[in-house]
Each structure stands twice: as structure tokens, then as C-alpha cells.
Motif scaffolding. Structure first.
Motif, PDB file in Angstrom:
ATOM      1  N   GLU A   1     126.349  31.649  27.937  1.00  0.00           N
ATOM      2  CA  GLU A   1     125.771  31.096  26.712  1.00  0.00           C
ATOM      3  C   GLU A   1     125.729  29.571  26.801  1.00  0.00           C
ATOM      4  O   GLU A   1     126.709  28.943  27.176  1.00  0.00           O
ATOM      5  CB  GLU A   1     126.637  31.504  25.515  1.00  0.00           C
ATOM      6  CG  GLU A   1     126.091  31.058  24.189  1.00  0.00           C
ATOM      7  CD  GLU A   1     126.967  31.503  23.030  1.00  0.00           C
ATOM      8  OE1 GLU A   1     127.768  30.668  22.555  1.00  0.00           O
ATOM      9  OE2 GLU A   1     126.867  32.664  22.606  1.00  0.00           O
ATOM     10  N   LYS A   2     124.580  29.011  26.453  1.00  0.00           N
ATOM     11  CA  LYS A   2     124.418  27.562  26.468  1.00  0.00           C
ATOM     12  C   LYS A   2     124.072  27.111  25.055  1.00  0.00           C
ATOM     13  O   LYS A   2     123.237  27.721  24.384  1.00  0.00           O
ATOM     14  CB  LYS A   2     123.295  27.157  27.427  1.00  0.00           C
ATOM     15  CG  LYS A   2     123.058  25.672  27.486  1.00  0.00           C
ATOM     16  CD  LYS A   2     121.898  25.324  28.400  1.00  0.00           C
ATOM     17  CE  LYS A   2     121.613  23.843  28.330  1.00  0.00           C
ATOM     18  NZ  LYS A   2     120.410  23.473  29.035  1.00  0.00           N
ATOM     19  N   ARG A   3     124.696  26.050  24.594  1.00  0.00           N
ATOM     20  CA  ARG A   3     124.426  25.497  23.265  1.00  0.00           C
ATOM     21  C   ARG A   3     123.828  24.103  23.395  1.00  0.00           C
ATOM     22  O   ARG A   3     124.370  23.263  24.095  1.00  0.00           O
ATOM     23  CB  ARG A   3     125.706  25.407  22.436  1.00  0.00           C
ATOM     24  CG  ARG A   3     126.239  26.761  22.036  1.00  0.00           C
ATOM     25  CD  ARG A   3     127.516  26.640  21.233  1.00  0.00           C
ATOM     26  NE  ARG A   3     127.919  27.949  20.766  1.00  0.00           N
ATOM     27  CZ  ARG A   3     128.250  28.213  19.521  1.00  0.00           C
ATOM     28  NH1 ARG A   3     128.281  27.249  18.634  1.00  0.00           N
ATOM     29  NH2 ARG A   3     128.596  29.428  19.169  1.00  0.00           N
ATOM     30  N   THR A   4     122.718  23.899  22.697  1.00  0.00           N
ATOM     31  CA  THR A   4     122.078  22.592  22.643  1.00  0.00           C
ATOM     32  C   THR A   4     122.194  22.109  21.205  1.00  0.00           C
ATOM     33  O   THR A   4     121.643  22.728  20.296  1.00  0.00           O
ATOM     34  CB  THR A   4     120.595  22.695  23.051  1.00  0.00           C
ATOM     35  OG1 THR A   4     120.517  23.306  24.346  1.00  0.00           O
ATOM     36  CG2 THR A   4     119.939  21.331  23.073  1.00  0.00           C
ATOM     37  N   VAL A   5     122.937  21.022  21.016  1.00  0.00           N
ATOM     38  CA  VAL A   5     123.209  20.530  19.662  1.00  0.00           C
ATOM     39  C   VAL A   5     122.204  19.450  19.280  1.00  0.00           C
ATOM     40  O   VAL A   5     121.932  18.535  20.062  1.00  0.00           O
ATOM     41  CB  VAL A   5     124.654  19.986  19.546  1.00  0.00           C
ATOM     42  CG1 VAL A   5     124.921  19.462  18.148  1.00  0.00           C
ATOM     43  CG2 VAL A   5     125.659  21.070  19.906  1.00  0.00           C
ATOM     44  N   GLN A   6     121.640  19.599  18.071  1.00  0.00           N
ATOM     45  CA  GLN A   6     120.723  18.607  17.525  1.00  0.00           C
ATOM     46  C   GLN A   6     121.176  18.244  16.122  1.00  0.00           C
ATOM     47  O   GLN A   6     121.902  19.003  15.481  1.00  0.00           O
ATOM     48  CB  GLN A   6     119.295  19.144  17.489  1.00  0.00           C
ATOM     49  CG  GLN A   6     118.701  19.338  18.855  1.00  0.00           C
ATOM     50  CD  GLN A   6     117.235  19.740  18.783  1.00  0.00           C
ATOM     51  OE1 GLN A   6     116.722  20.130  17.757  1.00  0.00           O
ATOM     52  NE2 GLN A   6     116.561  19.639  19.910  1.00  0.00           N
ATOM     53  N   THR A   7     120.711  17.086  15.656  1.00  0.00           N
ATOM     54  CA  THR A   7     121.073  16.607  14.332  1.00  0.00           C
ATOM     55  C   THR A   7     119.870  16.645  13.409  1.00  0.00           C
ATOM     56  O   THR A   7     118.778  16.237  13.789  1.00  0.00           O
ATOM     57  CB  THR A   7     121.617  15.162  14.420  1.00  0.00           C
ATOM     58  OG1 THR A   7     122.746  15.152  15.301  1.00  0.00           O
ATOM     59  CG2 THR A   7     122.036  14.634  13.065  1.00  0.00           C
ATOM     60  N   ALA A   8     120.113  17.114  12.189  1.00  0.00           N
ATOM     61  CA  ALA A   8     119.094  17.098  11.142  1.00  0.00           C
ATOM     62  C   ALA A   8     119.676  16.357   9.942  1.00  0.00           C
ATOM     63  O   ALA A   8     120.882  16.373   9.720  1.00  0.00           O
ATOM     64  CB  ALA A   8     118.711  18.514  10.744  1.00  0.00           C
ATOM     65  N   VAL A   9     118.815  15.698   9.183  1.00  0.00           N
ATOM     66  CA  VAL A   9     119.234  15.015   7.963  1.00  0.00           C
ATOM     67  C   VAL A   9     118.546  15.712   6.793  1.00  0.00           C
ATOM     68  O   VAL A   9     117.345  15.970   6.843  1.00  0.00           O
ATOM     69  CB  VAL A   9     118.872  13.509   8.006  1.00  0.00           C
ATOM     70  CG1 VAL A   9     119.244  12.817   6.729  1.00  0.00           C
ATOM     71  CG2 VAL A   9     119.563  12.849   9.190  1.00  0.00           C
ATOM     72  N   ILE A  10     119.335  16.036   5.763  1.00  0.00           N
ATOM     73  CA  ILE A  10     118.852  16.832   4.644  1.00  0.00           C
ATOM     74  C   ILE A  10     119.130  16.101   3.337  1.00  0.00           C
ATOM     75  O   ILE A  10     120.245  15.617   3.123  1.00  0.00           O
ATOM     76  CB  ILE A  10     119.583  18.186   4.584  1.00  0.00           C
ATOM     77  CG1 ILE A  10     119.501  18.891   5.926  1.00  0.00           C
ATOM     78  CG2 ILE A  10     119.050  19.059   3.456  1.00  0.00           C
ATOM     79  CD1 ILE A  10     120.763  19.575   6.301  1.00  0.00           C
ATOM     80  N   LYS A  11     118.126  16.044   2.460  1.00  0.00           N
ATOM     81  CA  LYS A  11     118.320  15.447   1.143  1.00  0.00           C
ATOM     82  C   LYS A  11     118.676  16.571   0.169  1.00  0.00           C
ATOM     83  O   LYS A  11     117.949  17.553   0.057  1.00  0.00           O
ATOM     84  CB  LYS A  11     117.055  14.729   0.676  1.00  0.00           C
ATOM     85  CG  LYS A  11     117.267  13.896  -0.565  1.00  0.00           C
ATOM     86  CD  LYS A  11     116.034  13.077  -0.883  1.00  0.00           C
ATOM     87  CE  LYS A  11     116.311  12.135  -2.036  1.00  0.00           C
ATOM     88  NZ  LYS A  11     115.119  11.352  -2.371  1.00  0.00           N
ATOM     89  N   ALA A  12     119.817  16.417  -0.511  1.00  0.00           N
ATOM     90  CA  ALA A  12     120.298  17.426  -1.453  1.00  0.00           C
ATOM     91  C   ALA A  12     121.227  16.752  -2.460  1.00  0.00           C
ATOM     92  O   ALA A  12     121.639  15.607  -2.270  1.00  0.00           O
ATOM     93  CB  ALA A  12     121.032  18.532  -0.700  1.00  0.00           C
TER      94      ALA A  12
END
Length: 157
Positions: free
Chosen positions: A95-106
Motif C-alpha cells: 500500500e502506498k499513500r500520497t498525502v495532499q493538502t486541501a483548504v476548506i472554508k467552514a
């Protein structure tokens, strides 16, 4: 060329409700192509809201894959979500994990989680949320294309 996100910080004297003046540093996100453009656009965007002296104290590249804005006026905070996309190597079955960042307005953590689930629906492949944290970001300045009226006019000979 694709634009990038830059985290910009401004330091200024803020007048509190009590009348006291306090040095304040605020963080903003700017959509730009380079550090130079980010600083220029940030100053243009922030200038109308500042009275008196202010100084851009820091600009750094923000590694953001997705930005999920909101039209809801109650959503007034920005959250950073780290998302791991999971894939399986066909040869080794690892298993390989690729981490990304998201920005969410809430408006709170629970709404940020719900909005992230909603925005990620239809994503091909498996993914998991690694973390969601509130950020110090005050606002986001997205790129706006200049209209013909705003574009500089060239001289005709």
C-alpha cells in the motif's frame, strides 16, 4: 504556467474596541505565479483595509492541492485537511499513500469535515483523512483576470 498559493503575513497596528492599539500579525492566502507577484497582489488587496502603516513580514509557498471555498456567510474560518490517497503497487502488493493538502472554508470543525466529504465525493480511488486543523488564515485572494477596462492601454503610433 499554473499558479500557486502563497501564505502572506502582514503586521500592523490594530485599534481594539477598548481603544488600545495593539501590533497584530494576520495571515492570508494569495493565488499567484511567483513570490514577486504574490507580494504585489497581496499589497493591492490588503491596502484598502489598512489605515496607517503596515508591513508584509513573510511570504512562503503553501503546498495546497485543492481549495474548497464556500458562499455561506456563516463559514468564516479556514481549515487545513491532509488527505492520503491510497494505491496498491501491483508488483509488490504494498500500500502506498500520497498525502495532499486541501483548504476548506467552514464555520467549525464538524462542518469542515462534512464539506470535505461532500467535495471529495466522486473521487476515483480510495482516500482517508489524515488530519483537519483550523488555520490562522483570515482570507483568500484568488486570481482575478483583468477586464478590458482595467488592462493597460497601448499607445498607437
Amino acid at each position: 504556467m499554473q499558479s500557486e498559493w502563497f501564505e502572506c503575513k502582514v503586521r500592523y497596528d490594530k485599534t481594539l474596541e477598548s481603544g488600545l492599539i495593539k501590533k497584530t500579525t494576520e495571515t492570508y492566502l494569495v493565488d499567484a505565479l511567483s513570490f514577486t507577484e504574490a507580494e504585489k497582489r497581496f499589497i493591492e488587496e490588503i491596502k484598502p483595509y489598512m489605515s496607517g502603516e503596515f508591513m508584509v513580514t513573510d511570504i512562503k509557498r503553501a503546498r495546497i492541492a485543492d481549495l474548497f471555498d464556500s458562499e455561506d456567510l456563516n463559514d468564516d474560518h479556514w481549515y487545513k485537511a491532509r488527505i492520503a490517497f491510497i494505491s496498491i503497487d501491483e508488483k509488490t502488493a504494498v500500500e502506498k499513500r500520497t498525502v495532499q493538502t486541501a483548504v476548506i472554508k467552514a464555520n467549525d470543525f464538524h462542518r469542515a469535515l462534512a464539506r470535505l466529504d461532500e467535495c471529495m465525493k466522486g473521487t476515483l480511488g480510495e482516500w482517508v483523512i489524515v488530519s483537519i486543523t483550523e488555520t490562522p488564515i483570515i482570507d483568500v485572494f484568488k486570481f482575478k483576470a483583468a477586464t478590458e477596462q482595467e488592462a493597460p492601454k497601448t499607445k498607437k503610433k
